[in-house]
Design a protein around this motif. Structure first.
Motif, PDB file in Angstrom:
ATOM      1  N   PRO A 107       0.844  -1.203   0.000  1.00 19.40           N
ATOM      2  CA  PRO A 107       0.000   0.000   0.000  1.00 19.40           C
ATOM      3  C   PRO A 107       0.874   1.246   0.000  1.00 19.40           C
ATOM      4  O   PRO A 107       1.780   1.383   0.828  1.00 19.40           O
ATOM      5  N   LEU A 108       0.631   2.142  -0.937  1.00 18.75           N
ATOM      6  CA  LEU A 108       1.358   3.407  -1.029  1.00 18.75           C
ATOM      7  C   LEU A 108       0.312   4.493  -1.239  1.00 18.75           C
ATOM      8  O   LEU A 108      -0.132   4.754  -2.352  1.00 18.75           O
ATOM      9  N   LYS A 109      -0.096   5.119  -0.130  1.00 23.80           N
ATOM     10  CA  LYS A 109      -1.226   6.045  -0.184  1.00 23.80           C
ATOM     11  C   LYS A 109      -0.769   7.495  -0.073  1.00 23.80           C
ATOM     12  O   LYS A 109       0.139   7.822   0.694  1.00 23.80           O
ATOM     13  N   LEU A 110      -1.411   8.361  -0.832  1.00 22.71           N
ATOM     14  CA  LEU A 110      -1.130   9.789  -0.771  1.00 22.71           C
ATOM     15  C   LEU A 110      -2.024  10.427   0.280  1.00 22.71           C
ATOM     16  O   LEU A 110      -3.249  10.349   0.193  1.00 22.71           O
ATOM     17  N   ALA A 111      -1.408  11.045   1.274  1.00 17.95           N
ATOM     18  CA  ALA A 111      -2.162  11.826   2.254  1.00 17.95           C
ATOM     19  C   ALA A 111      -2.238  13.251   1.713  1.00 17.95           C
ATOM     20  O   ALA A 111      -1.246  13.981   1.729  1.00 17.95           O
ATOM     21  N   GLY A 112      -3.388  13.617   1.210  1.00 13.53           N
ATOM     22  CA  GLY A 112      -3.508  14.942   0.603  1.00 13.53           C
ATOM     23  C   GLY A 112      -4.238  14.867  -0.724  1.00 13.53           C
ATOM     24  O   GLY A 112      -5.096  14.011  -0.935  1.00 13.53           O
ATOM     25  N   HIS A 113      -3.872  15.740  -1.649  1.00 12.64           N
ATOM     26  CA  HIS A 113      -4.568  15.850  -2.931  1.00 12.64           C
ATOM     27  C   HIS A 113      -3.560  15.809  -4.071  1.00 12.64           C
ATOM     28  O   HIS A 113      -2.565  16.545  -4.064  1.00 12.64           O
ATOM     29  N   ALA A 114      -3.814  14.961  -5.050  1.00 11.73           N
ATOM     30  CA  ALA A 114      -2.851  14.741  -6.139  1.00 11.73           C
ATOM     31  C   ALA A 114      -2.554  16.013  -6.929  1.00 11.73           C
ATOM     32  O   ALA A 114      -1.396  16.272  -7.284  1.00 11.73           O
ATOM     33  N   THR A 115      -3.572  16.816  -7.206  1.00  9.68           N
ATOM     34  CA  THR A 115      -3.353  18.030  -7.995  1.00  9.68           C
ATOM     35  C   THR A 115      -2.454  19.012  -7.269  1.00  9.68           C
ATOM     36  O   THR A 115      -1.558  19.622  -7.860  1.00  9.68           O
ATOM     37  N   VAL A 116      -2.667  19.166  -5.961  1.00 12.09           N
ATOM     38  CA  VAL A 116      -1.852  20.087  -5.163  1.00 12.09           C
ATOM     39  C   VAL A 116      -0.430  19.549  -5.021  1.00 12.09           C
ATOM     40  O   VAL A 116       0.545  20.303  -5.130  1.00 12.09           O
ATOM     41  N   ALA A 117      -0.303  18.249  -4.779  1.00 13.59           N
ATOM     42  CA  ALA A 117       1.024  17.640  -4.650  1.00 13.59           C
ATOM     43  C   ALA A 117       1.818  17.808  -5.947  1.00 13.59           C
ATOM     44  O   ALA A 117       3.028  18.066  -5.910  1.00 13.59           O
ATOM     45  N   ASN A 122       5.714  18.250  -4.073  1.00 15.32           N
ATOM     46  CA  ASN A 122       6.047  17.562  -2.825  1.00 15.32           C
ATOM     47  C   ASN A 122       4.751  17.174  -2.129  1.00 15.32           C
ATOM     48  O   ASN A 122       3.663  17.642  -2.491  1.00 15.32           O
ATOM     49  N   GLY A 123       4.869  16.300  -1.156  1.00 19.18           N
ATOM     50  CA  GLY A 123       3.683  15.831  -0.450  1.00 19.18           C
ATOM     51  C   GLY A 123       4.079  14.719   0.503  1.00 19.18           C
ATOM     52  O   GLY A 123       5.239  14.609   0.905  1.00 19.18           O
ATOM     53  N   LEU A 124       3.105  13.864   0.821  1.00 16.79           N
ATOM     54  CA  LEU A 124       3.363  12.818   1.803  1.00 16.79           C
ATOM     55  C   LEU A 124       2.749  11.497   1.355  1.00 16.79           C
ATOM     56  O   LEU A 124       1.539  11.405   1.133  1.00 16.79           O
ATOM     57  N   PHE A 125       3.599  10.475   1.226  1.00 16.41           N
ATOM     58  CA  PHE A 125       3.138   9.117   1.009  1.00 16.41           C
ATOM     59  C   PHE A 125       3.081   8.406   2.354  1.00 16.41           C
ATOM     60  O   PHE A 125       3.881   8.687   3.252  1.00 16.41           O
ATOM     61  N   VAL A 126       2.165   7.459   2.467  1.00 16.64           N
ATOM     62  CA  VAL A 126       2.007   6.695   3.704  1.00 16.64           C
ATOM     63  C   VAL A 126       2.071   5.207   3.386  1.00 16.64           C
ATOM     64  O   VAL A 126       1.396   4.736   2.453  1.00 16.64           O
ATOM     65  N   LEU A 157      -9.486   7.902   6.415  1.00 20.50           N
ATOM     66  CA  LEU A 157     -10.285   8.760   7.290  1.00 20.50           C
ATOM     67  C   LEU A 157      -9.853  10.216   7.165  1.00 20.50           C
ATOM     68  O   LEU A 157     -10.700  11.120   7.074  1.00 20.50           O
ATOM     69  N   ALA A 158      -8.551  10.460   7.170  1.00 18.87           N
ATOM     70  CA  ALA A 158      -8.054  11.835   7.064  1.00 18.87           C
ATOM     71  C   ALA A 158      -8.485  12.481   5.755  1.00 18.87           C
ATOM     72  O   ALA A 158      -8.946  13.642   5.731  1.00 18.87           O
ATOM     73  N   ASN A 159      -8.367  11.745   4.658  1.00 17.52           N
ATOM     74  CA  ASN A 159      -8.777  12.294   3.361  1.00 17.52           C
ATOM     75  C   ASN A 159     -10.282  12.512   3.293  1.00 17.52           C
ATOM     76  O   ASN A 159     -10.755  13.490   2.698  1.00 17.52           O
TER      77      ASN A 159
END
Length: 229
Positions: A107-117, A122-126, A157-159
């Motif tokens: 599992p490689l999930k983006l915490a946040g929004h793909a367009t903004v990242a 930059n951004g955060l993978f989980v 949940l966060a998204n």
């Protein structure tokens, strides 16, 4: 050899933050968006089903509804040693494993929004605890991204909460601006820029004087509510 499956917002973001590698391929059903990405990212090549058996890593940048059709159709073509990086927030690892018949899933999930990242590059993978050892290799593949250890459920949940809060805020603000007869041009800029600018300023402790007064007013209001029980 890496394969990106999909050609939408998530795939575009992944390619933007991925370390360039001349062994990266892109596969998708939408020829128009695939062609656009191939033009935008010169280091990638167009993927074909006849080269799937040579792929070591597959990044599934697909909507949840497209996972089963792709995997049930092609999973037997991939090597037994292939690793599927599963990126759909709304699907869990256990669901994807049922579709790949024992092949490796991370599992490689983006915490946040793909367009903004993509825009900020930059951004955060989980990734979950049980694949913590993959953290360094993922960080190396995506040098501008952070990599956090947490559960898939936390990201979902966060998204969900973030999306609900954002939609609620935009809908409420849109209606309030209409009630005050604000022109559509000003309203659009307020939603597009004021919201984002204030949120960024709040997070970085860089608010202007006007915003600071509003924060203080809201805090005092909150303190008063707590005192009232």
């Amino acid at each position: 050899m890496k394969l990106i499956v999909g050609s939408g917002r998530l795939a575009s973001m992944v390619l933007t933050v991925m370390r360039e590698n001349n062994e990266t391929y892109l596969y998708g059903r939408n020829e128009e968006t695939v062609t656009q990405l191939l033009k935008q990212f010169s280091f990638i090549k167009k993927g074909h089903q006849n080269m799937f058996s040579q792929v070591n890593e597959v990044f599934l940048c697909l909507p949840p509804s497209s996972y089963e059709s792709f995997l049930t159709t092609h999973q037997n073509v991939f090597s037994k040693k292939v690793t599927f990086y599963h990126m759909a927030t709304a699907l869990l690892e256990k669901d994807v494993k049922k579709m790949v018949e024992g092949k490796r899933v991370i599992p490689l999930k983006l915490a946040g929004h793909a367009t903004v990242a993509k825009k900020e590059q930059n951004g955060l993978f989980v990734i979950p605890e049980h694949v913590r050892h993959e953290r360094e290799s993922i960080a190396n593949c995506f040098p501008s991204m952070g990599v956090e250890i947490a559960s898939e459920e936390d990201v979902l949940l966060a998204n969900q909460l973030g999306t609900e809060a954002a939609v609620t805020t935009v809908m409420k603000l849109t209606e309030t601006l209409k009630q005050h007869h604000i022109s559509s041009a000003i309203a659009k800029q307020t939603i597009n820029q004021t919201l984002q600018g204030v949120i960024t300023g709040y997070q970085t402790n860089d608010l202007g004087g006007f915003a600071k007064k509003i924060v203080e007013k809201l805090k005092q209001k909150g303190d008063g509510s707590n005192e009232d029980g």
